[in-house]
Motif scaffolding. Sequence first.
Motif, PDB file in Angstrom:
ATOM      1  N   ARG A   3      42.882  39.861  34.207  1.00  0.00           N
ATOM      2  CA  ARG A   3      42.622  39.250  34.740  1.00  0.00           C
ATOM      3  C   ARG A   3      41.715  38.387  34.138  1.00  0.00           C
ATOM      4  NH1 ARG A   3      38.476  43.524  38.320  1.00  0.00           N
ATOM      5  NH2 ARG A   3      39.858  43.988  39.459  1.00  0.00           N
ATOM      6  N   ARG A  89      38.919  47.952  27.890  1.00  0.00           N
ATOM      7  CA  ARG A  89      38.866  46.451  28.240  1.00  0.00           C
ATOM      8  C   ARG A  89      39.304  46.355  26.652  1.00  0.00           C
ATOM      9  NH1 ARG A  89      34.542  44.460  32.315  1.00  0.00           N
ATOM     10  NH2 ARG A  89      33.845  43.239  30.883  1.00  0.00           N
ATOM     11  N   VAL A 171      42.548  45.621  31.617  1.00  0.00           N
ATOM     12  CA  VAL A 171      41.754  46.806  31.689  1.00  0.00           C
ATOM     13  C   VAL A 171      42.805  47.956  31.432  1.00  0.00           C
ATOM     14  CG1 VAL A 171      40.302  48.621  33.676  1.00  0.00           C
ATOM     15  CG2 VAL A 171      40.598  46.057  33.422  1.00  0.00           C
ATOM     16  N   CYS A 190      36.921  49.748  36.064  1.00  0.00           N
ATOM     17  CA  CYS A 190      36.872  48.408  35.723  1.00  0.00           C
ATOM     18  C   CYS A 190      35.292  47.637  35.142  1.00  0.00           C
ATOM     19  CB  CYS A 190      37.320  47.707  36.944  1.00  0.00           C
ATOM     20  SG  CYS A 190      38.846  47.879  37.053  1.00  0.00           S
ATOM     21  N   THR A 191      33.759  48.288  36.016  1.00  0.00           N
ATOM     22  CA  THR A 191      32.916  47.789  36.031  1.00  0.00           C
ATOM     23  C   THR A 191      32.376  49.175  35.527  1.00  0.00           C
ATOM     24  OG1 THR A 191      32.811  47.561  38.062  1.00  0.00           O
ATOM     25  CG2 THR A 191      33.392  45.431  36.842  1.00  0.00           C
ATOM     26  N   GLY A 218      42.134  49.534  41.688  1.00  0.00           N
ATOM     27  CA  GLY A 218      41.863  48.299  41.879  1.00  0.00           C
ATOM     28  C   GLY A 218      41.151  46.899  42.242  1.00  0.00           C
ATOM     29  N   THR A 220      39.099  44.759  44.168  1.00  0.00           N
ATOM     30  CA  THR A 220      37.157  43.787  43.868  1.00  0.00           C
ATOM     31  C   THR A 220      37.064  43.432  45.388  1.00  0.00           C
ATOM     32  OG1 THR A 220      38.722  42.582  42.222  1.00  0.00           O
ATOM     33  CG2 THR A 220      36.288  41.917  42.502  1.00  0.00           C
ATOM     34  N   GLY A 270      34.307  45.734  39.993  1.00  0.00           N
ATOM     35  CA  GLY A 270      35.320  46.615  40.781  1.00  0.00           C
ATOM     36  C   GLY A 270      35.935  47.402  40.445  1.00  0.00           C
ATOM     37  N   THR A 272      37.912  51.679  40.258  1.00  0.00           N
ATOM     38  CA  THR A 272      38.730  52.657  39.039  1.00  0.00           C
ATOM     39  C   THR A 272      39.622  52.485  39.491  1.00  0.00           C
ATOM     40  OG1 THR A 272      36.609  54.154  38.313  1.00  0.00           O
ATOM     41  CG2 THR A 272      38.599  54.497  37.398  1.00  0.00           C
ATOM     42  N   TRP A 283      47.526  49.212  32.899  1.00  0.00           N
ATOM     43  CA  TRP A 283      46.637  48.245  32.577  1.00  0.00           C
ATOM     44  C   TRP A 283      46.661  47.119  34.149  1.00  0.00           C
ATOM     45  CZ3 TRP A 283      50.897  48.754  29.863  1.00  0.00           C
ATOM     46  CH2 TRP A 283      52.301  47.597  29.909  1.00  0.00           C
TER      47      TRP A 283
END
Length: 283
Positions: A3, A89, A171, A190-191, A218, A220, A270, A272, A283
Motif C-alpha cells: 500500500r 511489515r 504487509v 495490518c494494524t 485486507g 480498510t 485494516g 488481517t 503480501w
Amino acid sequence: MQRLSNLVQDILLTNLPSLHEQKKEITCEKIDALTIAKQNFNEHRFAHITPDVWVAGGILPEALEEFRGVCALRWGEMMPDIEPYTCCRDVGYARYMYRFGSIYTLKHKAFFQTKPEYNAIVGSTPRPFNRMADDVRESPVLKRMLQILLEDIWGNELGPEVHIGVHPVRVRNFEKDDNGDFIIHDKAQCTLEGTHVDSTERVVVMMIERENVAEGYGKTSLYHSSCPFGKMRTNPDDEEIIGPLRIREVVLKEAFEAITFDDTNFKHDGSTIFPENAGAKCW
C-alpha cells in the motif's frame, strides 16, 4: 499486500453528518470518475478512488503501469518496520511540500507519530523508515497524483502550502529467521494498534500490489469519530463496540485503487490478511 499511504497536514475541519444522515454516494456514470470522487469527498469526507480517477486527472494508463512495476520492485527492497511490526511489515517514507501548485521533495528524516497518544503500540518512538528509492520518490506520476488529491479531490481545502508524507507499506505473512530462512505464517495483521487515527489531516490508502491474498481479506474500514482508540476487530468484545460504528469498509484489489478520508473525522483500521494458497507467501 503493498500500500501507499499519503498523510497530509494543515486543513479546514468540517463536521461529519451522523450515521443516519449519511447519503448514498454519487455513482452517476455520466460524470467522470474524478468529479465523482471530488463530490463524494466533499459530501461524505471520504471517497473511494478507482484507477480511472488518475486517468481522468491526466495520467496516461501506460505511465501508471510503468510506475506500478517500479513500485512493486522497490517495495520488495524495503526493510522491516520496528517491533512489534517487524514480523509483518516492510516500510518506506518520503516527504514533500506542496507550495502554490508545485510539489517539492524534502530531505529524508525518521517518521514519528505527531500525537503519540493515538498509537497504542509505539507512541512517539521514532521509526527510521527507509528513504524511498529515487525512481519512486521523484516519479512525475506520484507527484501528479498528489496534485490531483490536493487540488481536485480535496478542492484545495488545505491551502497553498501543505506538508505531505508518503509512507509505503508492504504487509506480508513471511519473515526471515536468524539463518536467513523464510518463516511463513498463516496470516499477517495490518494494524496491530487497532482503531486509530494517523494524527494528520488527510489520508489516502492506495493499493499497489496484492499477491496470494484470499478473497475478501485486507479490508480498510472507517469508523465514526466517536469510536474509541485501540479496539481490535478480532476481539469479540471490541467488535461488539466498534461494529455499529463502522461507516465504510472496502477491499482494495486493483493497482492504484484507493480510499481517501478526512483523518480528523474518522477512526480507521485494516483487517488481517490470509493467503489464498495456504503455506505460501502472501503480501
